[in-house]
Motif scaffolding. Sequence first.
Motif, short mmCIF file in Angstrom:
data_model
loop_
_atom_site.label_atom_id
_atom_site.label_comp_id
_atom_site.label_asym_id
_atom_site.label_seq_id
_atom_site.Cartn_x
_atom_site.Cartn_y
_atom_site.Cartn_z
N MET A 1 -14.86 64.51 -42.55
CA MET A 1 -14.89 65.60 -41.24
C MET A 1 -14.67 64.97 -40.18
O MET A 1 -14.04 65.48 -39.25
N ARG A 2 -15.75 64.06 -39.58
CA ARG A 2 -15.50 63.47 -38.23
C ARG A 2 -14.11 62.93 -38.08
O ARG A 2 -13.60 63.17 -36.72
N PHE B 1 -11.33 64.06 -39.10
CA PHE B 1 -10.45 65.48 -39.33
C PHE B 1 -10.80 66.13 -37.72
O PHE B 1 -9.86 66.57 -37.10
N GLU B 2 -12.05 65.98 -37.42
CA GLU B 2 -12.37 66.72 -36.05
C GLU B 2 -11.50 66.19 -34.89
O GLU B 2 -11.11 66.82 -33.82
N TYR C 1 -13.35 67.47 -47.04
CA TYR C 1 -14.30 67.72 -45.76
C TYR C 1 -15.63 67.91 -45.94
O TYR C 1 -16.43 67.85 -44.92
N PRO D 1 -18.88 63.41 -44.69
CA PRO D 1 -19.06 63.20 -43.11
C PRO D 1 -18.14 62.44 -42.60
O PRO D 1 -17.52 62.89 -41.42
#
Lengths: 530, 251
Positions: free
Chosen positions: B117-118, B120-121, B111, B114
């Motif tokens: 994370m993106r 995952f979002e 996570y 970046p």
Amino acid sequence: MDVRMSLSIEEKLEILSDAAKYDVSCSSSGSDRAAVKGAIGSSQACGICHSFTSDGRCISLLKILLTNECVYDCKYCVNRRSRDTVRTAFTPEEVCELTMGFYQRNYIEGLFLSSGVVKSPDHTMELLYEVLFLLRKKYRFMGYIHVKGIPGADSVLLEKAGFLADRMSLNLELPTEAGLHLLAPSKKEENILGPMRHIQGGIHGNAAASKGVYRVTREKIGQTQDVNYLWETALTKEELGLQVYDGVQIPRGSDRNQVAAVSGSSFMSGVPSRIQATDRYTPSSLWLPESIHREDRNWLASGKLSGFVPAGQSTQMIIGATNETDFDIMSKAENLYQNFDLKRVYYSAFINTTHDSALPETPDGPPLLREHRLYQTDFLMRYYGFQAREILTPEAPDLPLLYDPKCTWALRHLEQFPVEVTRADYGTLLRVPGIGPTSAKRIVLARRTGMLTFDALKRMGVVLKRAHYFILCGGQQLYRTRINESFISSELIALDREKNWQLLRSTNVRQMDLFADFQLYQPNTNIISA
Amino acid sequence: MITKVFYCEDRPEAILTAIYDAWADSTPNREIRINLRSEAVQVSFVEIQIPVESSYEKAEKVLLSVSKRLGFRVHRLIEGALCAAENDKADAIFRFLQYAFSAGHDVSGEYGTPVVMRLFELDRKARRESHLMLGFTRFSILPGNIAFAKIGPVNDVLPLLADHFAERFNTQPFLIYDEKRHRSVVYTPGEKWYFLEGELDLSSQLPALADEYERLWKRYFDSVAIRERFNPVCQRTLCPLHFREYMIEFK
């Protein structure tokens, strides 16, 4: 009592759902059952909400009473015998048709079936069983079923119903025996805890049943000494106290003394002794009435239904009808989680529907904020590994309403903060306000491979506006704030002010309602005159 | 420096095809972008625009190598992200796959990175809505005992719903129509569900009289609310208004 069977299905639905709505539980979780080819329905472990009513509660199950006729006269209950209201009952076919019709249109996840007590607890339990059997067998319904156990019913009848249901629940109603004696004189605590213990034994014997969150959390953080480890041990059928299994029919009544011995003397402290064995006992077929064909028995026992009460049992307590403290309530709940393996304890803010003289008047509406704080404490015990006595003590027996119990705990234990998120273990992370089980898990996973930043924490789901007072990330605070009780508490109170205000006021400042205030729609009254 | 921009439809298979094509292109990766066709096209002297012809075959190949080399968690992430409503999803998936394939293992837990994370979002956004839609989707029963549901979700959740309903209602033929994207899922018992493209108008098929169960459901919905606990703000948080347009009990 005059029971009107001739009412239309619509009128019955209105009366019998109105009478059932004060039961809180509506979860459809805990049971993960794959669909069976040729039969409608499945069930998902996470549960699915299908709608939300104007009070913000979810509708997951069709929640109805089989009948609102009742021989008891519990003072808080809308269905008490002495209350002047229309009584009616569904036929088993009607319940099945409704369930299937709603399910097919994806309105519901399943059925929540409860009932007033007709004639006797045994008779009522038999009626409930009949509906469940019809629904599973004739209608081949594989969705979720939550059935109420009737206190005082024969344990054989409870067991039979348990093999058809996903979840079973007996309501404790009031947190103490004294309260029960005062408001529900015909109910006895041992008549509720006894069957609970009995169902616990059955669930323990079901290899397909899922563990409760309370237990799973304690395994994750390595605090298993809190829990009676009945779960890990294999018990014999006799120890489980089960009578319905393996096609062996034990004549009704013959074993009752033995069951009473288990449930009577030792049920608050005693757990049947441990036996080291490898396999858990799984019922292979069922005892069912003679009138049912062998193939039907085999179908019911085939394991498609995931065995005895696979989603576990739950219970409910009324909050604010008697003068128990929050400490009494949470200690009771903790005891139920530890010793009875309950999945959930529900708390129901007292709503005065009967206006009995023994009941407190609630001019400010039901104690919703108190109920909210109790649920938060309950979640702290189940998901966060807290013990009731860490949050509440006999000296300070009530929860502060201004901020949540986790913040209360943290403010009293500032010596344990700040927590360094890049190093702290899972159990410590869980105790930080603003970090929950999901974000704690993500933190542990993410820091294995890379650096953590405040931005990443926020995107992972950490509520920084609450958490930043209590954490360091890479040795730094997000802002330079003091770790000081009065400073942090005033900041935290400001965060929740609006939400708390709403909960406190929700009933006093009510939006005008066309239906209720201007009678644009005819409520129950015309049914009564019909 | 000239950037190549691959344009594709906002469909899972089209995005995957674009990723396949972009990957096969010999240009250094940082000079490649994937855009959705729905975005306003900004003509630029330093861009070459390449339209993408979607191909199920290429899409399958991408997904197969993802699940083979990166594992089921990453596969699941990609599936969810493909259905998200965000405009940058195609490029985000492309950047993520560049990172993941160069790492060569399951990167779903990183996570702190970046690009991960993106993704995952995006996945979380799509799956949050698809979970809600499992409950909020409403079927009506058409003549011939066919269940029909119309939905208009923010994210393209139809592919994420199909398996659930095909399993649960395996005795019942059904059709779920996404009226925003003009695409349906069709299921007949005993067969696999499939997509049906194109606009659909079934209003003439719907029974003129209100279904008995719809009336019963509305009545039930009103009678289970507890007046003393009235809390529309909470109701709106849990069941936002844009869902209610499709839910019979709010009509």
